[in-house]
Design a protein around this motif. Structure first.
Motif, mmCIF file in Angstrom:
data_model
loop_
_atom_site.group_PDB
_atom_site.id
_atom_site.type_symbol
_atom_site.label_atom_id
_atom_site.label_comp_id
_atom_site.label_asym_id
_atom_site.label_seq_id
_atom_site.Cartn_x
_atom_site.Cartn_y
_atom_site.Cartn_z
ATOM 1 N N LEU A 147 0.917 -1.198 0.007
ATOM 2 C CA LEU A 147 0.178 -0.076 -0.006
ATOM 3 C C LEU A 147 0.815 1.450 -0.190
ATOM 4 O O LEU A 147 0.957 2.221 -0.517
ATOM 5 C CB LEU A 147 -0.560 0.337 1.286
ATOM 6 C CG LEU A 147 -1.820 -0.993 0.763
ATOM 7 C CD1 LEU A 147 -3.136 -0.913 3.245
ATOM 8 C CD2 LEU A 147 -2.634 -0.434 -0.167
ATOM 9 N N ALA A 148 1.979 1.129 0.341
ATOM 10 C CA ALA A 148 3.514 2.591 0.523
ATOM 11 C C ALA A 148 3.946 2.233 -0.834
ATOM 12 O O ALA A 148 3.843 3.583 -1.076
ATOM 13 C CB ALA A 148 4.179 2.038 1.717
ATOM 14 N N THR A 149 3.541 1.426 -1.296
ATOM 15 C CA THR A 149 4.331 2.191 -3.131
ATOM 16 C C THR A 149 3.078 2.057 -4.273
ATOM 17 O O THR A 149 3.632 2.173 -4.973
ATOM 18 C CB THR A 149 5.229 0.419 -3.648
ATOM 19 O OG1 THR A 149 3.745 -0.084 -3.468
ATOM 20 C CG2 THR A 149 6.218 0.848 -2.154
ATOM 21 N N VAL A 150 1.760 2.123 -3.686
ATOM 22 C CA VAL A 150 1.125 2.126 -5.067
ATOM 23 C C VAL A 150 0.952 3.933 -5.311
ATOM 24 O O VAL A 150 1.944 4.956 -5.174
ATOM 25 C CB VAL A 150 -0.795 2.217 -4.673
ATOM 26 C CG1 VAL A 150 -0.659 0.575 -4.040
ATOM 27 C CG2 VAL A 150 -1.509 3.137 -3.590
ATOM 28 N N ASP A 151 0.728 3.917 -6.893
ATOM 29 C CA ASP A 151 0.621 5.620 -7.351
ATOM 30 C C ASP A 151 -0.457 5.901 -6.939
ATOM 31 O O ASP A 151 -0.327 7.610 -7.591
ATOM 32 C CB ASP A 151 0.520 5.192 -8.732
ATOM 33 C CG ASP A 151 1.194 3.988 -9.900
ATOM 34 O OD1 ASP A 151 2.494 4.912 -9.053
ATOM 35 O OD2 ASP A 151 1.825 3.741 -10.565
ATOM 36 N N THR A 166 -5.461 9.053 1.368
ATOM 37 C CA THR A 166 -4.235 9.843 1.875
ATOM 38 C C THR A 166 -3.273 10.161 2.091
ATOM 39 O O THR A 166 -1.815 9.740 1.785
ATOM 40 C CB THR A 166 -4.264 11.523 1.291
ATOM 41 O OG1 THR A 166 -5.464 11.568 3.354
ATOM 42 C CG2 THR A 166 -6.194 12.048 0.664
ATOM 43 N N ALA A 167 -3.847 8.690 2.563
ATOM 44 C CA ALA A 167 -2.183 7.798 4.262
ATOM 45 C C ALA A 167 -2.940 6.750 4.680
ATOM 46 O O ALA A 167 -4.019 6.317 4.335
ATOM 47 C CB ALA A 167 -1.917 8.930 5.217
ATOM 48 N N VAL A 168 -1.751 6.043 4.524
ATOM 49 C CA VAL A 168 -1.954 4.479 5.047
ATOM 50 C C VAL A 168 -1.140 4.092 6.188
ATOM 51 O O VAL A 168 -0.143 4.540 6.405
ATOM 52 C CB VAL A 168 -1.953 3.538 4.349
ATOM 53 C CG1 VAL A 168 -1.618 1.883 4.449
ATOM 54 C CG2 VAL A 168 -3.004 3.578 3.032
ATOM 55 N N ASP A 169 -1.857 4.410 7.322
ATOM 56 C CA ASP A 169 -0.547 3.895 8.931
ATOM 57 C C ASP A 169 -0.525 5.261 9.004
ATOM 58 O O ASP A 169 1.071 5.352 9.482
ATOM 59 C CB ASP A 169 -0.277 2.558 8.785
ATOM 60 C CG ASP A 169 -0.965 1.683 9.161
ATOM 61 O OD1 ASP A 169 -2.319 1.683 9.670
ATOM 62 O OD2 ASP A 169 -0.888 0.417 8.406
ATOM 63 N N ARG A 170 -0.963 6.803 8.806
ATOM 64 C CA ARG A 170 -0.022 7.785 8.529
ATOM 65 C C ARG A 170 0.638 8.280 7.879
ATOM 66 O O ARG A 170 1.983 8.944 8.359
ATOM 67 C CB ARG A 170 0.441 8.076 10.517
ATOM 68 C CG ARG A 170 -0.353 8.417 10.860
ATOM 69 C CD ARG A 170 0.008 7.659 12.789
ATOM 70 N NE ARG A 170 -1.345 8.236 13.469
ATOM 71 C CZ ARG A 170 -0.667 8.995 14.513
ATOM 72 N NH1 ARG A 170 -0.187 9.359 15.295
ATOM 73 N NH2 ARG A 170 -1.899 8.564 15.469
ATOM 74 N N ALA A 171 1.428 7.053 6.830
ATOM 75 C CA ALA A 171 2.295 7.064 5.655
ATOM 76 C C ALA A 171 1.634 7.585 4.881
ATOM 77 O O ALA A 171 0.155 7.019 3.820
ATOM 78 C CB ALA A 171 2.869 5.954 5.446
#
Length: 192
Positions: A147-151, A166-171
């Motif tokens: 999920l951190a690397t999606v476009d 807009t953010a996953v686990d605050r990233a």
């Protein structure tokens, strides 16, 4: 918002029961435009449980939304707007009231409906639209860390429509405002 509920009826009864409810839908315009922050929450089982133990009915829609509502409260307690369920062995499932759609390049994917989740009707409609526009769509096991690397990513549902994440686990993750507007225009349009 219209809900159709069908049950087998009273216990040991011969006749199913169905009813329809009608209620005004909340206005999710702001959420669709500004996006949502999500947290991942452990669903409490690994990705092989649905195949190993089908009697658990993990992919069944039921009238109890207790876990879903509790997870939304936990997401808010953690400073997020919504949650995404994940398996104990690290794969993404779905949100409490929405399907997840992620974009990598020109490919859109959603978690495979084999891990104790169902197809989302809005997700199916969105995939048909994306395919008509020449995009590739598919189902796959999506590792949580991916999920951190999606476009871009969206939670999609029949009432909220496509809400960009807009953010996953605050990233923070990237969003695509123009594509989001296009997807929502399609979802709001009259169609068969």
């Amino acid at each position: 918002m219209i809900k159709l509920i069908l049950s087998r009826g009273i216990e040991h009864g011969p006749t199913p029961t169905a009813w329809t409810t009608l209620a005004p839908a909340a206005d999710f315009t702001a959420v669709r435009e500004r996006g949502i922050r999500v947290v991942t929450l452990d669903r409490g089982y690994d990705s092989t449980v649905p195949a190993r133990a089908p009697w658990l009915l993990l992919g069944a829609k039921t009238l109890s939304y207790a876990v879903n509502m509790a997870s939304l409260r936990e997401a808010r307690r953690r400073g997020a707007d919504d949650a995404i369920f994940v398996t104990t062995d690290g794969f993404v499932l779905e949100a409490p009231t929405a399907s997840l759609v992620v974009r990598r390049g020109d490919r859109f994917t959603t978690p495979a409906p084999t891990g104790g989740i169902l197809h989302g009707t809005t997700q199916l409609s969105l995939f048909a639209y994306l395919e008509e526009r020449g995009f590739e769509t598919g189902y796959e096991q999506i590792p949580t860390e991916a999920l951190a690397t999606v476009d871009a990513a969206w939670l999609v549902s029949s009432v909220r429509l496509a809400a960009p994440i807009t953010a996953v686990d605050r990233a923070d993750i990237p969003t695509d405002a123009a594509l989001t507007a296009d997807l929502n225009a399609y979802l709001l349009s009259p169609r068969d």
